[in-house]
Motif scaffolding. Structure first.
Motif, PDB file in Angstrom:
ATOM      1  N   MET A  60     -21.010 -12.829  13.039  1.00  8.49           N
ATOM      2  CA  MET A  60     -21.399 -11.640  12.416  1.00  8.49           C
ATOM      3  C   MET A  60     -22.924 -11.431  12.739  1.00  8.49           C
ATOM      4  O   MET A  60     -23.796 -12.188  12.856  1.00  8.49           O
ATOM      5  N   ARG A  61     -22.947 -10.128  13.077  1.00  9.73           N
ATOM      6  CA  ARG A  61     -24.223  -9.414  13.574  1.00  9.73           C
ATOM      7  C   ARG A  61     -25.256  -9.439  12.351  1.00  9.73           C
ATOM      8  O   ARG A  61     -24.751  -8.915  11.163  1.00  9.73           O
ATOM      9  N   PRO A  62     -26.506  -9.653  12.312  1.00  8.46           N
ATOM     10  CA  PRO A  62     -27.214  -9.312  11.396  1.00  8.46           C
ATOM     11  C   PRO A  62     -27.114  -7.824  10.714  1.00  8.46           C
ATOM     12  O   PRO A  62     -27.376  -7.659   9.228  1.00  8.46           O
ATOM     13  N   GLU A  85     -24.859 -13.895  25.556  1.00  5.76           N
ATOM     14  CA  GLU A  85     -25.200 -12.677  26.221  1.00  5.76           C
ATOM     15  C   GLU A  85     -26.743 -12.215  25.700  1.00  5.76           C
ATOM     16  O   GLU A  85     -27.105 -11.063  25.622  1.00  5.76           O
ATOM     17  N   ASN A  86     -27.215 -13.034  24.947  1.00  2.00           N
ATOM     18  CA  ASN A  86     -28.782 -12.891  24.206  1.00  2.00           C
ATOM     19  C   ASN A  86     -28.547 -11.890  23.119  1.00  2.00           C
ATOM     20  O   ASN A  86     -29.489 -11.273  22.728  1.00  2.00           O
ATOM     21  N   LYS A  87     -27.193 -11.822  22.338  1.00  2.60           N
ATOM     22  CA  LYS A  87     -27.077 -10.868  21.297  1.00  2.60           C
ATOM     23  C   LYS A  87     -27.403 -11.839  19.910  1.00  2.60           C
ATOM     24  O   LYS A  87     -26.829 -12.888  20.185  1.00  2.60           O
ATOM     25  N   THR A  88     -27.919 -11.343  19.174  1.00  3.90           N
ATOM     26  CA  THR A  88     -28.305 -11.956  18.035  1.00  3.90           C
ATOM     27  C   THR A  88     -27.050 -12.257  17.084  1.00  3.90           C
ATOM     28  O   THR A  88     -26.283 -11.020  16.586  1.00  3.90           O
ATOM     29  N   PHE A  89     -26.746 -13.495  16.403  1.00  2.84           N
ATOM     30  CA  PHE A  89     -25.684 -13.563  15.433  1.00  2.84           C
ATOM     31  C   PHE A  89     -26.296 -14.288  14.168  1.00  2.84           C
ATOM     32  O   PHE A  89     -27.237 -15.039  14.476  1.00  2.84           O
ATOM     33  N   ILE A  90     -25.593 -14.074  13.084  1.00  8.72           N
ATOM     34  CA  ILE A  90     -25.967 -15.108  11.824  1.00  8.72           C
ATOM     35  C   ILE A  90     -25.684 -16.388  12.057  1.00  8.72           C
ATOM     36  O   ILE A  90     -24.583 -16.650  12.316  1.00  8.72           O
ATOM     37  N   SER A  91     -26.401 -17.450  11.966  1.00  5.98           N
ATOM     38  CA  SER A  91     -25.805 -18.884  12.473  1.00  5.98           C
ATOM     39  C   SER A  91     -25.835 -19.532  11.025  1.00  5.98           C
ATOM     40  O   SER A  91     -24.972 -20.552  11.126  1.00  5.98           O
ATOM     41  N   THR A  92     -26.546 -19.276  10.051  1.00  8.57           N
ATOM     42  CA  THR A  92     -26.656 -19.970   8.627  1.00  8.57           C
ATOM     43  C   THR A  92     -26.760 -19.097   7.503  1.00  8.57           C
ATOM     44  O   THR A  92     -27.495 -18.328   7.591  1.00  8.57           O
TER      45      THR A  92
END
Length: 150
Positions: A60-62, A85-92
């Motif tokens: 899930m992306r922010p 790929e240095n793309k941000t995702f929600i980790s917690t």
């Protein structure tokens, strides 16, 4: 996905078989999971060392999270990470009201999964993080059972 009742919030993610650190969101210090009761050493390991085992192809992306009122009103983002790929995702994430938590990483693997040719971190610090998470989730279960089964 369960809260939303749909997989439409998920994106493809290059997140399979890599370890990374997490970046805490400002509200993480007020959370149950990473707040005042969390050992400072565990928070330091999570933020400064690649101690989270990631094995996912979707995330899930922010921007998907914040655009969805069902999710953003129910949960708060505690941490984000970057995929391969240095793309941000929600980790917690953590429910704003209930003892419901979600991680896009595998805290259990650090101490218990020993496959060859994998990036699962097995350092002392990684296992310390795993143990903290296990203790925290076990304590949540004890709390819930005290509320409902006395």
């Amino acid at each position: 996905m369960l809260t939303k009742g749909s997989t439409s919030i998920m994106d493809n993610c290059m997140g399979y078989d890599f370890a990374t650190e997490i970046t805490f969101m400002p509200n993480a210090t007020d959370s149950r999971l990473f707040g005042k009761n969390a050992p400072k050493s565990v928070l330091k390991y999570l933020q400064e060392e690649p101690v989270t085992a990631n094995f996912h192809n979707y995330c899930m992306r922010p921007e998907n999270f914040t655009a969805d009122l069902t999710l953003s009103n129910f949960y708060k983002i505690l941490s984000i990470s970057e995929d391969l790929e240095n793309k941000t995702f929600i980790s917690t994430i953590e429910s704003q009201k209930y003892p419901i938590f979600g991680v896009q990483w595998h805290p259990e693997k650090n101490g218990f999964e020993w496959r060859p040719n994998t990036t699962i971190p097995h350092s002392k610090n990684a296992v310390t993080v795993m143990q903290y998470m296990a203790n925290f989730f076990t304590d949540q279960g004890k709390f819930i059972s005290l509320l409902f089964f006395q």
